[in-house]
Enzyme design. Structure first.
Site, PDB file in Angstrom:
ATOM      1  N   ASP A 148       0.363  -7.669  -7.326  1.00 42.42           N
ATOM      2  CA  ASP A 148       1.131  -6.481  -6.951  1.00 42.42           C
ATOM      3  C   ASP A 148       2.186  -6.804  -5.897  1.00 42.42           C
ATOM      4  O   ASP A 148       3.347  -6.417  -6.013  1.00 42.42           O
ATOM      5  CB  ASP A 148       0.192  -5.395  -6.414  1.00 42.42           C
ATOM      6  CG  ASP A 148      -0.881  -5.021  -7.423  1.00 42.42           C
ATOM      7  OD1 ASP A 148      -0.744  -5.411  -8.594  1.00 42.42           O
ATOM      8  OD2 ASP A 148      -1.850  -4.356  -7.030  1.00 42.42           O
ATOM      9  N   SER A 162       4.959   9.456   8.019  1.00 47.88           N
ATOM     10  CA  SER A 162       5.083   9.495   6.561  1.00 47.88           C
ATOM     11  C   SER A 162       5.377  10.929   6.150  1.00 47.88           C
ATOM     12  O   SER A 162       4.738  11.859   6.654  1.00 47.88           O
ATOM     13  CB  SER A 162       3.765   9.031   5.919  1.00 47.88           C
ATOM     14  OG  SER A 162       3.706   9.499   4.586  1.00 47.88           O
TER      15      SER A 162
END
Ligand code: GLA
Length: 392
Positions: free
Chosen positions: A178, A73
């Site tokens: 979500d 990441s």
């Protein structure tokens, strides 16, 4: 259609530097979301009305010949994690990687034949901003794993898999809102989702008439803090009470206003107020959808404020900072409605306004919030974007 094209070149360059050049590098995008109304109703089989927003998570990925998955990441440099799709995938440090491990594990559990992959994740979506960065990471990495395996999946199914991953690997008993909006949003539209049967109604938001503005209180929100799970349990206690009298009641979605009123004094006051929020919020969400469709923006805005007040007083998930932002927003010219959005205890508020109102709104809110709390909020206007997709 996205409002602005995304430049994927810097991410692909970073990817090649990290994992080496060659092969086909795919790029997958997943948007964040803002919920216009219908809060904490999803895990009560109720109605929600979110839309996908422009900030996103991007994943650059490339298939591998072996079964090894290596993921990095850009927010956590020097932390490339590794696991195999042929062995049991464990939940372990670092925490951010559990989102990826979880989706891989749940895709495998669903019988999906995954292959090895290298992936680099980056995002313009603030983590802990209450804008579903976790759902966006899960849906995007899920889509990346499918892409390198040469597979596709119905967005609603991918959403359910991501939800299971969130439960099992992130330890958050989230509802389905979500993941569904992140996976299945339609550009230019908000989505009214029935969380019982997962049916969707897409409602157009006319950019000539409306702007959706998100204001980040800069207080980090975390669903894993325990309060979220506590609210879920309180709702279950409510269901157990109503079920004793009316066995056909399966969720708070089934409780009528009359049944609710009759329970006052018999039900513990905290549980009563939690139930009242859910029952009234479902009503507000249905009415909001109708008013939005009829372009009755003032009436839609009133429902947003009523929703906020109910989250503040009955569900007790707001904070003084969020209350302040809503109050200040409602003082601005051209604003139809405002409310906290997402799980609560921090994160963002959302305001619905006339397009011409944004210019004055932003500096006014920035100034008053900074003066009161000593922090400058991040504010952005957004159009509804489409759901997660493979960009290349
Ligand atoms: C979080 C959860 C959702 C929903 C909202 C509250 O975002 O992930 O499932 O419950 O809180 O509406």
């Amino acid at each position: 259609m996205l409002s602005k094209p995304i430049d994927t070149a810097p991410l692909k360059a970073q990817f090649a530097q990290l994992f080496g050049p060659g092969g086909k590098i795919h790029v997958v995008r997943a948007p964040g979301r803002v919920n216009l109304i219908g809060e904490h109703t999803d895990y009560n089989d109720g109605f929600v009305l979110p839309m996908a927003i422009e900030p996103y998570v991007l994943v650059a990925c490339r298939g591998r010949d072996d079964a090894t998955v290596r993921v990095a990441s850009s927010h956590f440099p020097n932390q490339t994690i590794e696991f195999s799709v042929q062995s049991k995938i464990k939940r372990e440090e670092p925490q951010w990687a559990n989102y990826v491990r979880g989706v891989a594990a749940e895709l495998l559990a669903a019988g999906i034949p995954l292959v090895g992959m290298e992936a680099l994740i980056t995002n313009t979506l603030p983590v802990g901003g209450g804008l579903s960065s976790s759902a966006a990471i899960m849906v995007s990495t899920g889509l990346a794993m499918l892409k390198v395996a040469g597979l596709t999946m119905d967005p609603s199914r991918l959403a359910l898999i991501a939800q299971r991953a969130e439960h099992e690997y992130a330890g958050v008993p989230s509802g389905i809102m979500d993941q569904t909006i992140v996976a299945a949003a339609k550009a230019g539209h908000a989505m009214m989702l029935d969380c019982r049967d997962l049916s969707k109604q897409y409602i157009p938001l006319d950019p000539a008439e409306l702007r959706v503005v998100v204001v980040n209180s800069m207080i980090k929100h975390e669903n894993s803090s325990g309060e979220y799970a506590k609210r879920r349990k309180q709702c279950e206690e409510g269901v157990a009470f109503f079920q004793k009298q009316t066995p056909t009641i399966k969720a708070l979605r089934d409780v009528t206003m009359t049944q609710l009123e009759l329970s006052k004094g018999k039900l513990d006051d905290v549980i009563y107020r939690r139930c009242r929020h859910i029952v009234t919020e479902n009503g507000r969400t249905i009415d909001f959808a109708m008013q939005l469709t009829k372009r009755n923006y003032e009436l839609a805005g009133e429902q947003m404020v009523a929703s906020h007040n109910s989250l503040r007083d009955d569900y007790e998930v707001s904070l003084p900072e969020l209350d302040f932002l809503v109050d200040e927003s409602m003082k601005q010219k051209g604003v139809y409605g405002a409310r906290m959005t997402g799980g609560g205890f921090g994160g963002c508020i959302v305001a619905l306004m006339q397009p011409g109102a944004v210019e004055a709104f932003t500096p006014a809110i920035q100034a008053s919030y900074s003066k009161k709390f000593g922090t400058s909020p991040t504010i952005f206007a957004t159009v509804p974007t489409g759901g997660a997709n493979v960009l290349e």
